[in-house]
Motif scaffolding. Structure first.
Motif, PDB file in Angstrom:
ATOM      1  N   ASP A  39     -42.459  13.647   0.797  1.00 22.52           N
ATOM      2  CA  ASP A  39     -41.501  14.745   0.898  1.00 22.52           C
ATOM      3  C   ASP A  39     -41.371  15.470  -0.433  1.00 22.52           C
ATOM      4  O   ASP A  39     -41.435  14.846  -1.497  1.00 22.52           O
ATOM      5  CB  ASP A  39     -40.127  14.211   1.307  1.00 22.52           C
ATOM      6  N   PRO A  40     -41.163  16.778  -0.407  1.00 24.70           N
ATOM      7  CA  PRO A  40     -40.966  17.505  -1.664  1.00 24.70           C
ATOM      8  C   PRO A  40     -39.629  17.160  -2.300  1.00 24.70           C
ATOM      9  O   PRO A  40     -38.651  16.829  -1.604  1.00 24.70           O
ATOM     10  CB  PRO A  40     -41.017  18.978  -1.241  1.00 24.70           C
ATOM     11  N   LEU A  41     -39.593  17.215  -3.622  1.00 23.38           N
ATOM     12  CA  LEU A  41     -38.333  17.031  -4.333  1.00 23.38           C
ATOM     13  C   LEU A  41     -37.365  18.151  -3.972  1.00 23.38           C
ATOM     14  O   LEU A  41     -37.789  19.277  -3.673  1.00 23.38           O
ATOM     15  CB  LEU A  41     -38.572  17.024  -5.842  1.00 23.38           C
TER      16      LEU A  41
ATOM     17  N   THR B 268     -42.685  14.101  -3.937  1.00 20.78           N
ATOM     18  CA  THR B 268     -41.896  13.058  -4.586  1.00 20.78           C
ATOM     19  C   THR B 268     -42.757  11.924  -5.122  1.00 20.78           C
ATOM     20  O   THR B 268     -42.473  11.359  -6.182  1.00 20.78           O
ATOM     21  CB  THR B 268     -40.868  12.485  -3.584  1.00 20.78           C
ATOM     22  N   GLN B 269     -43.827  11.579  -4.413  1.00 24.86           N
ATOM     23  CA  GLN B 269     -44.583  10.365  -4.735  1.00 24.86           C
ATOM     24  C   GLN B 269     -45.893  10.679  -5.447  1.00 24.86           C
ATOM     25  O   GLN B 269     -46.492  11.739  -5.227  1.00 24.86           O
ATOM     26  CB  GLN B 269     -44.856   9.581  -3.459  1.00 24.86           C
ATOM     27  N   GLY B 270     -46.321   9.737  -6.300  1.00 24.33           N
ATOM     28  CA  GLY B 270     -47.606   9.868  -6.963  1.00 24.33           C
ATOM     29  C   GLY B 270     -47.566   9.664  -8.462  1.00 24.33           C
ATOM     30  O   GLY B 270     -48.593   9.773  -9.130  1.00 24.33           O
ATOM     31  N   SER B 271     -46.388   9.350  -9.016  1.00 26.89           N
ATOM     32  CA  SER B 271     -46.297   9.135 -10.460  1.00 26.89           C
ATOM     33  C   SER B 271     -45.944   7.687 -10.758  1.00 26.89           C
ATOM     34  O   SER B 271     -45.088   7.102 -10.091  1.00 26.89           O
ATOM     35  CB  SER B 271     -45.232  10.044 -11.079  1.00 26.89           C
ATOM     36  N   VAL B 272     -46.593   7.118 -11.780  1.00 25.69           N
ATOM     37  CA  VAL B 272     -46.236   5.785 -12.260  1.00 25.69           C
ATOM     38  C   VAL B 272     -45.503   5.851 -13.601  1.00 25.69           C
ATOM     39  O   VAL B 272     -45.230   4.835 -14.226  1.00 25.69           O
ATOM     40  CB  VAL B 272     -47.482   4.880 -12.384  1.00 25.69           C
TER      41      VAL B 272
ATOM     42  N   GLY C  43     -45.778  14.226 -20.113  1.00 28.28           N
ATOM     43  CA  GLY C  43     -44.324  14.273 -20.291  1.00 28.28           C
ATOM     44  C   GLY C  43     -43.599  13.617 -19.141  1.00 28.28           C
ATOM     45  O   GLY C  43     -44.171  13.385 -18.072  1.00 28.28           O
ATOM     46  N   VAL C  44     -42.343  13.323 -19.354  1.00 31.58           N
ATOM     47  CA  VAL C  44     -41.536  12.630 -18.346  1.00 31.58           C
ATOM     48  C   VAL C  44     -40.405  13.513 -17.825  1.00 31.58           C
ATOM     49  O   VAL C  44     -39.331  13.037 -17.465  1.00 31.58           O
ATOM     50  CB  VAL C  44     -40.983  11.294 -18.905  1.00 31.58           C
ATOM     51  N   GLN C  45     -40.666  14.820 -17.777  1.00 31.01           N
ATOM     52  CA  GLN C  45     -39.614  15.744 -17.345  1.00 31.01           C
ATOM     53  C   GLN C  45     -39.224  15.557 -15.880  1.00 31.01           C
ATOM     54  O   GLN C  45     -38.073  15.779 -15.506  1.00 31.01           O
ATOM     55  CB  GLN C  45     -40.040  17.194 -17.590  1.00 31.01           C
ATOM     56  N   ALA C  46     -40.175  15.140 -15.037  1.00 30.68           N
ATOM     57  CA  ALA C  46     -39.833  14.935 -13.627  1.00 30.68           C
ATOM     58  C   ALA C  46     -38.885  13.754 -13.468  1.00 30.68           C
ATOM     59  O   ALA C  46     -37.811  13.881 -12.865  1.00 30.68           O
ATOM     60  CB  ALA C  46     -41.104  14.725 -12.802  1.00 30.68           C
TER      61      ALA C  46
ATOM     62  N   GLY D 279     -58.089   0.979 -16.690  1.00 32.84           N
ATOM     63  CA  GLY D 279     -57.493   0.120 -17.698  1.00 32.84           C
ATOM     64  C   GLY D 279     -57.059   0.825 -18.964  1.00 32.84           C
ATOM     65  O   GLY D 279     -56.410   0.212 -19.818  1.00 32.84           O
ATOM     66  N   GLN D 280     -57.384   2.119 -19.106  1.00 29.71           N
ATOM     67  CA  GLN D 280     -56.924   2.861 -20.293  1.00 29.71           C
ATOM     68  C   GLN D 280     -55.402   2.947 -20.304  1.00 29.71           C
ATOM     69  O   GLN D 280     -54.765   2.762 -21.331  1.00 29.71           O
ATOM     70  CB  GLN D 280     -57.540   4.263 -20.294  1.00 29.71           C
ATOM     71  N   GLU D 281     -54.852   3.226 -19.147  1.00 29.02           N
ATOM     72  CA  GLU D 281     -53.399   3.296 -18.998  1.00 29.02           C
ATOM     73  C   GLU D 281     -52.948   1.976 -18.369  1.00 29.02           C
ATOM     74  O   GLU D 281     -52.675   1.888 -17.178  1.00 29.02           O
ATOM     75  CB  GLU D 281     -53.030   4.518 -18.154  1.00 29.02           C
ATOM     76  N   ASP D 282     -52.907   0.952 -19.194  1.00 31.71           N
ATOM     77  CA  ASP D 282     -52.783  -0.418 -18.680  1.00 31.71           C
ATOM     78  C   ASP D 282     -51.346  -0.909 -18.565  1.00 31.71           C
ATOM     79  O   ASP D 282     -51.104  -2.000 -18.057  1.00 31.71           O
ATOM     80  CB  ASP D 282     -53.601  -1.383 -19.547  1.00 31.71           C
ATOM     81  N   HIS D 283     -50.400  -0.135 -19.052  1.00 31.92           N
ATOM     82  CA  HIS D 283     -48.991  -0.494 -18.891  1.00 31.92           C
ATOM     83  C   HIS D 283     -48.204   0.767 -18.608  1.00 31.92           C
ATOM     84  O   HIS D 283     -48.181   1.684 -19.430  1.00 31.92           O
ATOM     85  CB  HIS D 283     -48.434  -1.180 -20.140  1.00 31.92           C
ATOM     86  N   VAL D 284     -47.589   0.816 -17.436  1.00 33.51           N
ATOM     87  CA  VAL D 284     -46.863   2.025 -17.026  1.00 33.51           C
ATOM     88  C   VAL D 284     -45.410   1.676 -16.723  1.00 33.51           C
ATOM     89  O   VAL D 284     -45.042   0.509 -16.608  1.00 33.51           O
ATOM     90  CB  VAL D 284     -47.542   2.679 -15.802  1.00 33.51           C
ATOM     91  N   SER D 285     -44.577   2.713 -16.588  1.00 30.37           N
ATOM     92  CA  SER D 285     -43.125   2.487 -16.578  1.00 30.37           C
ATOM     93  C   SER D 285     -42.489   2.470 -15.202  1.00 30.37           C
ATOM     94  O   SER D 285     -41.403   1.929 -15.033  1.00 30.37           O
ATOM     95  CB  SER D 285     -42.447   3.585 -17.399  1.00 30.37           C
ATOM     96  N   MET D 286     -43.082   3.121 -14.230  1.00 30.15           N
ATOM     97  CA  MET D 286     -42.475   3.316 -12.907  1.00 30.15           C
ATOM     98  C   MET D 286     -41.144   4.069 -13.002  1.00 30.15           C
ATOM     99  O   MET D 286     -40.237   3.893 -12.184  1.00 30.15           O
ATOM    100  CB  MET D 286     -42.278   1.978 -12.177  1.00 30.15           C
ATOM    101  N   ALA D 287     -41.034   4.936 -14.006  1.00 29.11           N
ATOM    102  CA  ALA D 287     -39.781   5.669 -14.214  1.00 29.11           C
ATOM    103  C   ALA D 287     -39.447   6.569 -13.035  1.00 29.11           C
ATOM    104  O   ALA D 287     -38.269   6.749 -12.694  1.00 29.11           O
ATOM    105  CB  ALA D 287     -39.873   6.501 -15.499  1.00 29.11           C
ATOM    106  N   THR D 288     -40.459   7.152 -12.407  1.00 33.10           N
ATOM    107  CA  THR D 288     -40.177   8.051 -11.292  1.00 33.10           C
ATOM    108  C   THR D 288     -39.629   7.286 -10.101  1.00 33.10           C
ATOM    109  O   THR D 288     -38.666   7.713  -9.461  1.00 33.10           O
ATOM    110  CB  THR D 288     -41.450   8.821 -10.895  1.00 33.10           C
ATOM    111  N   HIS D 289     -40.243   6.127  -9.797  1.00 29.78           N
ATOM    112  CA  HIS D 289     -39.707   5.289  -8.716  1.00 29.78           C
ATOM    113  C   HIS D 289     -38.248   4.919  -9.012  1.00 29.78           C
ATOM    114  O   HIS D 289     -37.380   4.977  -8.132  1.00 29.78           O
ATOM    115  CB  HIS D 289     -40.506   3.993  -8.586  1.00 29.78           C
ATOM    116  N   ALA D 290     -38.005   4.517 -10.241  1.00 30.63           N
ATOM    117  CA  ALA D 290     -36.659   4.096 -10.622  1.00 30.63           C
ATOM    118  C   ALA D 290     -35.651   5.224 -10.442  1.00 30.63           C
ATOM    119  O   ALA D 290     -34.510   4.991 -10.029  1.00 30.63           O
ATOM    120  CB  ALA D 290     -36.670   3.628 -12.082  1.00 30.63           C
ATOM    121  N   SER D 291     -36.074   6.441 -10.744  1.00 31.29           N
ATOM    122  CA  SER D 291     -35.163   7.585 -10.672  1.00 31.29           C
ATOM    123  C   SER D 291     -34.957   8.085  -9.249  1.00 31.29           C
ATOM    124  O   SER D 291     -33.838   8.429  -8.861  1.00 31.29           O
ATOM    125  CB  SER D 291     -35.695   8.723 -11.551  1.00 31.29           C
ATOM    126  N   VAL D 292     -36.054   8.108  -8.461  1.00 27.71           N
ATOM    127  CA  VAL D 292     -35.970   8.679  -7.115  1.00 27.71           C
ATOM    128  C   VAL D 292     -34.985   7.922  -6.242  1.00 27.71           C
ATOM    129  O   VAL D 292     -34.258   8.520  -5.434  1.00 27.71           O
ATOM    130  CB  VAL D 292     -37.376   8.706  -6.467  1.00 27.71           C
TER     131      VAL D 292
END
Length: 509
Positions: free
Chosen positions: A90-92, A137-141, A197-200, A412-425
């Protein structure tokens, strides 16, 4: 319509509140324009020297070691945006997309991202015309920032993807033309500046924070009204008790509650059978709600910092004429902030539901069973409290931390991600659930006060009681209450009780 002037300096969260209420106007101050020019010149100079700069003349992520020929630099920008437009779901909401655009512009105007003034002005024009990219809404880690969501924003500037204007969705090129704009062709570094960036996740978390603030204040108003309805002991609010523990939130909450119940016609009257000590849902309001306030205040400071941050990569430093690569795009601060907000919202609803249960129980409240006469023929508020219990259970499941999760990407280049978008949504649904819970308590508390003393609330509690009664009459006999619950919840979410209680969050200004 509010106008936000972006100077390249600090912007308060309070300044951004109108962005979530409707269209706004933005303007770039001369200093912001100069910041943009100086940073872009660093990129132009690096290209002229044939320096190797990530995202300017190299591939992205694991492909950073691939050099791009000078003749393909512009094409690299276009393809990088298209390849990152992989969001799904779904769109934001429009208000959130508007906030993403404004927060992105704030970061760019700091003068470390390297985009051209013309590209920033395109973003300004879209905001001012309220031409809003359709961002799934979905697709960011949450690292390297919110790549997929921000790619859909960047794509709209280029005439790719979709936009919404006045609630109608258009092909992006068609929508821009309708608004009198032409798509931009991104120059070197501009794709990375827009995608990184983490603006979303920041905008989504900020929306959740504002909602949590509204629910928090409504929870205090409901708790104060329930204290009167159940003839609770206000001694638990005594400032001396709070001071020797020392938590700022606890001290402040107790003070707000004392003001709300001051000069109550109920609380200073002793009667046979009155409890010596109240259950924790009443007695520990300063401790529980105060702790929630401390969490929300911490989250507000984190989000305020991120709103004003430069979080793309690489970064320009015009004073030193240098380009530096780092990891400011990592969303861990926002992931933590969102998880903290989720825990606070969960507990605001949880303690509210417990006060409702107390109001239902005649042996605890001293009121009619389930707050209604002729119980048995009437069921009263029994099922309203069941709804609260269901919503609290749902929020407890949603409150599980997202910030401790990670899954490697990009070979494996981006081997540790935050899941900030999941946390916020997940904050949006949680805030709404908690608003319903608190709304139900407000209805129960008003009913209880009517049963106890004909609805004579303490002076500072009177606006709360009157607002509830403007949406729902005294329950004499069973009726459909769903609409009344919706009406009071709408007032909660609209932030009306923040003005009544006076509990604005520190860190927002």
């Amino acid at each position: 319509m509010s106008t936000i002037t972006i100077t390249g300096e600090h912007v308060s969260l309070e300044t951004l509140r109108p962005v979530f209420r409707g269209p706004v106007q933005v303007a770039l101050a001369p200093q912001a324009v100069e910041n943009l020019r100086r940073a872009n010149q660093v990129i132009l100079d690096a290209i002229s020297r044939a320096d190797v700069v990530y995202g300017v003349n190299t591939g992205f992520g694991k492909l950073a070691d691939r050099r791009i020929s000078p003749s393909d630099l512009v094409e690299l920008q276009r393809r990088s945006v298209l390849s990152h437009m992989v969001g799904v779901g779904d769109p934001l909401p429009d208000d959130t997309v508007r906030a993403i655009m404004v927060i992105k512009l704030i970061g760019l105007a700091r003068g470390h991202s390297g985009i051209r003034v013309e590209t920033a002005e395109m973003l300004v024009n879209m905001i001012n015309a309220d031409v809003l990219p359709v961002i799934p809404t979905q697709g960011s880690v949450g690292a390297s920032g919110d790549l997929a969501p921000l790619a859909h924003l960047a794509g709209a500037l280029m005439g790719e993807g979709s936009v919404r204007i006045g609630g109608v969705t258009y092909n992006a090129a068609e929508g821009l033309a309708k608004a009198g704009m032409a798509p931009v062709e991104l120059g070197p570094k501009e794709a990375v500046a827009l995608l990184n960036g983490v603006q979303a996740s920041t905008a989504i978390a900020l929306r959740g924070l504002f909602g949590a603030e509204a629910v928090f204040n409504a929870g205090l108003a409901a708790g104060a009204l329930t204290l009167e309805a159940t003839a609770g002991r206000q001694v638990a609010l005594d400032d001396r008790i709070q001071q020797i523990r020392g938590h700022a939130g606890q001290i402040r909450v107790a003070g707000l509650l004392r003001r709300l119940v001051a000069d109550s016609a109920v609380l200073d009257v002793e009667f046979e059978g009155r409890r010596l000590q109240d259950p924790y849902c009443l007695r520990c309001q300063p401790q529980v709600m105060g702790a929630a306030l401390d969490l929300l205040t911490f989250a507000a400071h984190t989000i305020q910092q991120e709103v004003n941050a430069v979080s793309d990569n690489p970064l320009m430093f015009p004073d030193d004429d240098v380009v530096l690569s780092g990891g400011n795009f990592h969303g861990q601060p926002i992931a933590y902030a969102a998880d903290i907000i989720a825990m606070a919202v969960c507990e605001i609803g949880s303690i509210s539901e417990r006060r409702q249960a107390m109001l239902m129980d005649a042996s605890m409240s001293g009121l009619a069973p389930f707050l209604v006469g002729n119980a048995g023929l009437n069921s009263g508020f029994i099922m309203a409290q069941v709804t609260s219990a269901a919503l609290v259970a749902e929020n407890r499941a949603k409150a599980t931390p997202n910030s401790v999760d990670s899954i490697p990407t990009s070979a494996g280049q981006e081997d540790h991600v935050s899941m900030a978008t999941h946390a916020s949504v997940r904050l949006g649904p949680m805030v709404r659930n908690a608003a319903y819970v608190v709304a139900i308590e407000l209805l129960c508390a008003a009913q209880g006060l009517d049963l106890r003393n004909g609805g004579t609330a303490a002076p500072a509690n009177r606006p709360t009681y009157d607002l509830v009664r403007s949406k729902a009459e005294f329950l004499e006999d069973d009726r459909i209450m769903a609409g009344e619950m919706e009406a009071v919840a709408a007032e909660v979410l609209d932030g009306v009780f923040t003005g009544i209680v006076g509990g604005a969050l520190e860190g927002i200004a």
